[in-house]
Every structure is written in structure tokens, then in C-alpha cells.
Design a protein around this motif. Structure first.
Motif, mmCIF file in Angstrom:
data_model
loop_
_atom_site.group_PDB
_atom_site.id
_atom_site.type_symbol
_atom_site.label_atom_id
_atom_site.label_comp_id
_atom_site.label_asym_id
_atom_site.label_seq_id
_atom_site.Cartn_x
_atom_site.Cartn_y
_atom_site.Cartn_z
ATOM 1 N N GLY A 1 -35.078 -2.814 1.995
ATOM 2 C CA GLY A 1 -33.592 -2.870 1.375
ATOM 3 C C GLY A 1 -32.820 -1.528 1.201
ATOM 4 O O GLY A 1 -31.689 -1.776 0.698
ATOM 5 N N ARG A 2 -33.525 -0.225 1.627
ATOM 6 C CA ARG A 2 -32.763 0.966 1.494
ATOM 7 C C ARG A 2 -31.371 0.889 2.290
ATOM 8 O O ARG A 2 -31.519 0.022 3.514
ATOM 9 C CB ARG A 2 -33.457 2.052 1.701
ATOM 10 N N GLY A 3 -30.324 1.653 2.146
ATOM 11 C CA GLY A 3 -29.196 1.447 2.785
ATOM 12 C C GLY A 3 -28.390 2.695 2.348
ATOM 13 O O GLY A 3 -28.394 3.623 1.377
ATOM 14 N N VAL A 4 -27.004 2.308 2.662
ATOM 15 C CA VAL A 4 -25.808 3.302 2.280
ATOM 16 C C VAL A 4 -24.785 2.387 1.666
ATOM 17 O O VAL A 4 -24.395 1.483 2.441
ATOM 18 C CB VAL A 4 -25.363 3.898 3.633
ATOM 19 N N PHE A 5 -24.197 2.552 0.692
ATOM 20 C CA PHE A 5 -23.102 1.804 0.118
ATOM 21 C C PHE A 5 -21.814 2.434 0.356
ATOM 22 O O PHE A 5 -21.786 3.689 0.147
ATOM 23 C CB PHE A 5 -23.379 1.649 -1.329
ATOM 24 N N PHE A 6 -20.644 1.651 0.725
ATOM 25 C CA PHE A 6 -19.606 2.174 0.815
ATOM 26 C C PHE A 6 -18.553 1.508 -0.137
ATOM 27 O O PHE A 6 -18.660 0.274 -0.282
ATOM 28 C CB PHE A 6 -19.099 2.002 2.106
ATOM 29 N N ARG A 7 -17.693 2.189 -0.856
ATOM 30 C CA ARG A 7 -16.848 1.542 -1.688
ATOM 31 C C ARG A 7 -15.499 2.481 -1.660
ATOM 32 O O ARG A 7 -15.483 3.732 -1.370
ATOM 33 C CB ARG A 7 -17.252 1.751 -3.123
ATOM 34 N N ALA A 8 -14.169 1.686 -1.767
ATOM 35 C CA ALA A 8 -13.088 2.331 -1.654
ATOM 36 C C ALA A 8 -11.975 1.626 -2.175
ATOM 37 O O ALA A 8 -12.143 0.268 -2.396
ATOM 38 C CB ALA A 8 -12.683 2.535 -0.017
ATOM 39 N N ASN A 9 -10.914 2.298 -2.421
ATOM 40 C CA ASN A 9 -9.591 1.785 -2.911
ATOM 41 C C ASN A 9 -8.461 2.297 -1.970
ATOM 42 O O ASN A 9 -8.640 3.135 -1.092
ATOM 43 C CB ASN A 9 -9.220 2.074 -4.409
ATOM 44 N N HIS A 10 -7.534 1.536 -1.637
ATOM 45 C CA HIS A 10 -6.160 2.190 -0.980
ATOM 46 C C HIS A 10 -5.925 3.341 -1.703
ATOM 47 O O HIS A 10 -5.751 3.634 -2.848
ATOM 48 C CB HIS A 10 -5.123 1.242 -0.904
ATOM 49 N N ALA A 11 -5.673 4.539 -0.777
ATOM 50 C CA ALA A 11 -5.276 5.591 -1.238
ATOM 51 C C ALA A 11 -3.962 5.855 -1.697
ATOM 52 O O ALA A 11 -3.036 5.182 -1.039
ATOM 53 C CB ALA A 11 -5.946 6.904 -0.047
ATOM 54 N N PRO A 12 -3.619 6.769 -2.615
ATOM 55 C CA PRO A 12 -2.174 6.805 -3.013
ATOM 56 C C PRO A 12 -1.500 7.753 -2.157
ATOM 57 O O PRO A 12 -2.027 8.231 -0.991
ATOM 58 C CB PRO A 12 -2.314 7.515 -4.201
ATOM 59 N N ALA A 13 -0.307 7.696 -1.830
ATOM 60 C CA ALA A 13 0.451 8.586 -1.297
ATOM 61 C C ALA A 13 0.315 10.069 -1.230
ATOM 62 O O ALA A 13 -0.212 10.675 -2.215
ATOM 63 C CB ALA A 13 1.984 8.404 -1.641
ATOM 64 N N SER A 14 0.268 10.920 -0.210
ATOM 65 C CA SER A 14 -0.236 12.200 -0.070
ATOM 66 C C SER A 14 0.703 12.852 0.827
ATOM 67 O O SER A 14 1.402 12.274 1.833
ATOM 68 C CB SER A 14 -1.412 12.286 0.212
ATOM 69 N N ILE B 1 0.723 -1.071 0.074
ATOM 70 C CA ILE B 1 -0.121 -0.018 0.132
ATOM 71 C C ILE B 1 0.805 1.121 0.164
ATOM 72 O O ILE B 1 2.049 1.310 0.289
ATOM 73 C CB ILE B 1 -0.940 -0.107 1.052
ATOM 74 N N ALA B 2 0.289 2.326 -0.427
ATOM 75 C CA ALA B 2 1.178 3.607 -0.707
ATOM 76 C C ALA B 2 0.756 4.511 0.499
ATOM 77 O O ALA B 2 1.516 5.532 0.713
ATOM 78 C CB ALA B 2 0.846 4.326 -1.906
ATOM 79 N N SER B 3 -0.128 4.154 1.238
ATOM 80 C CA SER B 3 -0.725 5.281 2.375
ATOM 81 C C SER B 3 -1.556 4.248 3.457
ATOM 82 O O SER B 3 -1.852 3.041 2.953
ATOM 83 C CB SER B 3 -1.575 6.339 1.941
ATOM 84 N N ALA B 4 -1.813 4.838 4.712
ATOM 85 C CA ALA B 4 -2.403 4.266 5.565
ATOM 86 C C ALA B 4 -3.870 4.872 5.435
ATOM 87 O O ALA B 4 -4.858 4.603 6.490
ATOM 88 C CB ALA B 4 -2.048 4.534 6.818
ATOM 89 N N GLU B 5 -4.244 5.205 4.216
ATOM 90 C CA GLU B 5 -5.768 5.907 4.300
ATOM 91 C C GLU B 5 -6.686 5.109 3.123
ATOM 92 O O GLU B 5 -5.840 4.612 1.953
ATOM 93 C CB GLU B 5 -5.811 7.302 4.109
ATOM 94 N N MET B 6 -7.695 5.401 3.037
ATOM 95 C CA MET B 6 -8.610 4.831 2.023
ATOM 96 C C MET B 6 -9.257 5.804 1.194
ATOM 97 O O MET B 6 -9.557 7.051 1.711
ATOM 98 C CB MET B 6 -9.722 3.903 2.644
ATOM 99 N N ALA B 7 -9.247 5.817 -0.022
ATOM 100 C CA ALA B 7 -10.097 6.815 -0.962
ATOM 101 C C ALA B 7 -11.517 6.182 -0.864
ATOM 102 O O ALA B 7 -11.878 5.359 -1.793
ATOM 103 C CB ALA B 7 -9.615 6.967 -2.303
ATOM 104 N N GLN B 8 -12.444 6.972 -0.289
ATOM 105 C CA GLN B 8 -13.588 6.124 -0.157
ATOM 106 C C GLN B 8 -14.818 7.199 -0.569
ATOM 107 O O GLN B 8 -14.674 8.339 -0.525
ATOM 108 C CB GLN B 8 -14.196 6.075 1.621
ATOM 109 N N GLU B 9 -15.889 6.549 -1.177
ATOM 110 C CA GLU B 9 -17.224 7.019 -1.725
ATOM 111 C C GLU B 9 -18.216 6.400 -0.817
ATOM 112 O O GLU B 9 -18.347 5.339 -0.639
ATOM 113 C CB GLU B 9 -17.459 6.970 -3.005
ATOM 114 N N VAL B 10 -19.407 7.422 -0.525
ATOM 115 C CA VAL B 10 -20.539 6.869 0.070
ATOM 116 C C VAL B 10 -21.528 6.952 -0.636
ATOM 117 O O VAL B 10 -21.992 8.460 -0.895
ATOM 118 C CB VAL B 10 -20.653 7.496 1.687
ATOM 119 N N LEU B 11 -22.556 6.243 -0.973
ATOM 120 C CA LEU B 11 -23.923 6.437 -1.926
ATOM 121 C C LEU B 11 -24.970 5.755 -1.363
ATOM 122 O O LEU B 11 -25.026 4.516 -0.971
ATOM 123 C CB LEU B 11 -23.475 5.603 -3.233
ATOM 124 N N PRO B 12 -25.915 6.612 -0.968
ATOM 125 C CA PRO B 12 -27.262 6.313 -0.428
ATOM 126 C C PRO B 12 -28.109 5.507 -1.425
ATOM 127 O O PRO B 12 -27.727 5.827 -2.605
ATOM 128 C CB PRO B 12 -27.739 7.613 0.198
#
Length: 437
Positions: A226-239, A180-191
Motif C-alpha cells: 500500500g505504499r504510494g504518493v499522497f496529493f493534497r491541494a486547495n485552490h490557490a489565491p490570486a498571484s 476561485i481566485a486563480s486557475a492554479e492549485m496550491a499542492q503538496e506531495v507526500l510519499p
């Protein structure tokens, strides 16, 4: 030094009744086939009785927690099976490495992750934990010490990954980490507003994101089922930006005499949770821990379910039946008057595990949990079992505390092939129950 017997429980609240406890290091000094059946015990984060051995002997493995080798150039690490995933993260992440698969808590041992062949939010891209194990040492009850790898003692290798700790004591594990390049995630939240919305987002997201998962409002009904919140992510690049601050961990403040999870409290929580999420769908950098382990911020959160503990249900449903079956499971839960706090839905990919008894299969996986209210809860869980099996699916053994032998056999038709590799000196409450021994 082992803990008092009262401390040996499953995460669902089941106690190790009448068990003897032996330190793993002591047992390794003189392994033998005992009069009472043996079972390794890691950190007790299985929800049911797969980590318990009533009337037998539990081998506490948490003292087997050494880092034996770590190649920081290749990410290959060999460690004791009792090493906590939390500790592995503390060592690996600053060095630029990460477990290729992680469950929803960091408070599991590496041996426990192997024994249950755990999956995570990235099954569609990385498969199960077992896909990344290169070798392990297995000690049988007759004293044999066997090195197991895909090309060495291969049948035991396959039986032990996802084998519920029944093939012997795993003492050390060699695992391939991922860079991994960082200890963070690049996250999106989609209801999303209903189950159709989930399947549309999930299908598209699995092609673009390594990690995907959805929280479901289990109290929503009608057109919002079944409504809800969707989380998707990749490991974030270095910053060069300073990382976001990590929230403090807190203890659960009390042991309530009754469950705090009910339709009233859950209704308020669901509204707050859904409406507190960002609505702009922008990508944000977040620390990895709250993304992967949100409930680890509250120690002993299982106390909220009251003194009788909780029952968790997880199933996997093949793609062709997934939408209809998940919808019916949510309706059955509502009709039973139950409220599930941890309602999680995601898609499994077509990534076969080397484990003979691995749980994931292509399709959807739904997780529900309920305060244990005795027979009322048992009836609902039996109905959910039936829906899963009728749809060609299976029920997750390491989340289970009560499935029948018939449900187990329908879920894992190759269980007799697996049974041929079970160490005669090892057993568990789960194994005796589902095989009617």
C-alpha cells in the motif's frame, strides 16, 4: 450529425452492438416511446456498459451543448446536457468560477456527470456533483417535459441524479459553480511507505485541504504493502506571478496488438513515478488541469490496455473495515498475478447526495484497473466484489462491466425504489444485466 456506430464505445472498450443511433436534437423534435429501448449517450467515458444499449437506440446528446444562461456574479450556469466539461472549464475559469465537483477527466458531458453523480478528490468537503445541481429538464419517452428540482418533481430529481440515464433524457442542467481566485492549485506531495501511512496522512489532510487523493504502488508487498504518493491541494489565491506552463497534450501513438500493461512495464513505471516526485513536501503552485486531469494529457490512453480493453473496479468501504479490506484487495491482486496501473485510494466524507442511487459512502474508496484477460480477470474481480460486500461496502456501477445481480442488490438495497422511477422506454446493457431482465 451522428458518428458511425463503431465510434460508440465505453472507455473500457465495450462496443455498442446492434444499436441504432439518433441525434438528440432530432429525437426531441418527436420524442416517442419506441419499440426498442432508449438510452442517452454522452461521451462514452463510463468504463462498462452503463452507457451502452445493445440492440436498442442510443440518443447522442453531444449536440445539446449550448450555454443557455451564465450569471457571472453568482456563478449559476444553465447549459445543455451534452456540453463537455472541458468546454465549461474554458468558459468558467477565466470568469473566476469552477465546477464544485469534477471527476478525473474533463472529457465528460454535464448530463453524464449528473447521470452518474460523479465524485472527485473533494468528496469530504463538497460531496458529489448532484449536491450542486439546482434543476434540470427531463424528457420522458411519452413526450412529457418535466422541470425537476429538490422542491419540484422531487422524487424524479432524486432518482435521476445517479440514475444511470434510465429515468428519461436530461436536456439541460442548472449548476451552481464555486468561486476561485486563480486557475492554479496550491499542492503538496507526500510519499508514504504503507497503508498505515496513507490513513494517517489522509485523515489529517481532510481537515486542512479540500482536495486529497493517493496513488498506490500496486506491486508493493510485505511491509511496503500500500505504499504510494499522497496529493493534497486547495485552490490557490490570486498571484501576480506568471502561471506555470501547461504541458502539451499528446495522442497515444499506436493501437498495440497486446496489452502494454504488465508486471514488468508497471514495475518500471511505478519506480520512476514514485522517485520522480518531490521529496521536500513543500507547497507548490500548479495549473489546475494536471492536478485534476493528469491522464487527459494523453488522448486515447486506454489503447495501452490492448484490443480487449480494460476492466476497472471501484469500491467504497465503511471506515471500520476500510484498512483491512483494502489491504486484502491489494494482496488478492498480487496473488492473481495482475498489475493495476491506475490504483487510486482516497477517503469519502459524510456528505449525503440528493441522488437515490449515488455511489459514495463514508469510508475509503479504492480503484483498480486491469487489462481484460477474460476469465482470469473476471475471477479476480468477482473476488474483489465479494470482499467489498462482506465489508459492508458497495461496487461502483459506472466503473463496472460485469457485476452480478446479487452484488448490485447488496451494493444498492434501495434499487427497487429506484426502479419505480425508471422510464419504461429507457434501458441499458448494465440495467438489464444487474436486474436480470
Amino acid at each position: 450529425m451522428t458518428a458511425p456506430l463503431s465510434d460508440y464505445r465505453s472507455w473500457g472498450g465495450l462496443a455498442a452492438r446492434g444499436s441504432a443511433i439518433v441525434d438528440g436534437r432530432d429525437w426531441l423534435d418527436a420524442p416517442h416511446r419506441p419499440r426498442r429501448p432508449l438510452l442517452a449517450y454522452g461521451n462514452g467515458r463510463s468504463y462498462g456498459d452503463s452507457c451502452l444499449n445493445d440492440g436498442g437506440t442510443l440518443i447522442d446528446t453531444r449536440g445539446l451543448d449550448d450555454i443557455l444562461a451564465f450569471d457571472r456574479e453568482t456563478g449559476l450556469i444553465t447549459c445543455g446536457a451534452g456540453l463537455m466539461l472541458d468546454r465549461l472549464l474554458e468558459i468558467a475559469v477565466p470568469a473566476g468560477w469552477f465546477p464544485p465537483v469534477t471527476p478525473g477527466t474533463a472529457f465528460v458531458t454535464i448530463g453524464g456527470a449528473l447521470a452518474n453523480d460523479v465524485h472527485g478528490k473533494n468528496h469530504h468537503s463538497a460531496g458529489t456533483f448532484g449536491c450542486h445541481i439546482r434543476a434540470f429538464e427531463l424528457v420522458r419517452s411519452d413526450g412529457q417535459r418535466l422541470l425537476c428540482a429538490p422542491d419540484l418533481n422531487g422524487e424524479l430529481f432524486a432518482a435521476t441524479i445517479g440514475g444511470f440515464g434510465l429515468t428519461g433524457l436530461v436536456t439541460q442542467v442548472t449548476l451552481q459553480l464555486m468561486p476561485i481566485a486563480s486557475a492554479e492549485m496550491a499542492q503538496e506531495v507526500l510519499p508514504f511507505d504503507n497503508l498505515d501511512g496513507f490513513f494517517e496522512i489522509a485523515t489529517a489532510s481532510d481537515a486542512t485541504h479540500d482536495y486529497t487523493v493517493a496513488w498506490i504502488d500496486s506491486l508493493a508487498s510485505g511491509r511496503n504493502l500500500g505504499r504510494g504518493v499522497f496529493f493534497r491541494a486547495n485552490h490557490a489565491p490570486a498571484s501576480d506571478e506568471p502561471p506555470p506552463r501547461q504541458a502539451r497534450t499528446l495522442p497515444f501513438p499506436l493501437k498495440p496488438p497486446v496489452p502494454l500493461i504488465n508486471r514488468v512495464t508497471l514495475g518500471a513505471f511505478n519506480w520512476l513515478y514514485r522517485n520522480s516526485q518531490p521529496r521536500d513536501r513543500l507547497e507548490r503552485r500548479v495549473p489546475y488541469r494536471p492536478f485534476f486531469y493528469p491522464l487527459d494529457r494523453i488522448h486515447d490512453w486506454n489503447r495501452a490496455y490492448g484490443p480487449q480493453g480494460l476492466r476497472q473496479f471501484q469500491c467504497a468501504i465503511p471506515p471500520e473495515n476500510a484498512a483491512a479490506t483494502v489491504a486484502e484487495m491489494l494482496r488478492q491482486t498480487l496473488a492473481a498475478g495482475e498489475a493495476s496501473f491506475l490504483t487510486v485510494l482516497k477517503l469519502f466524507g459524510d456528505k449525503p447526495s440528493p441522488g437515490l442511487m449515488s455511489f459514495p459512502m463514508p469510508g475509503a474508496t479504492l480503484t483498480l484497473d486491469f487489462p481484460n484477460r477474460g476469465e482470469r480477470t473476471e475471477r479476480l474481480l468477482a473476488r474483489l466484489d465479494g470482499l467489498a460486500i462482506a465489508a459492508g461496502g458497495r461496487v461502483n456501477p459506472y466503473k463496472d462491466a460485469r457485476m452480478s445481480p446479487e452484488t448490485f442488490a447488496a451494493s444498492f438495497p434501495r434499487w427497487r425504489d429506484f426502479a419505480a422511477h425508471v422510464d419504461p422506454g429507457f434501458s441499458s446493457g448494465f440495467w438489464r444485466r444487474v436486474t436480470a431482465q
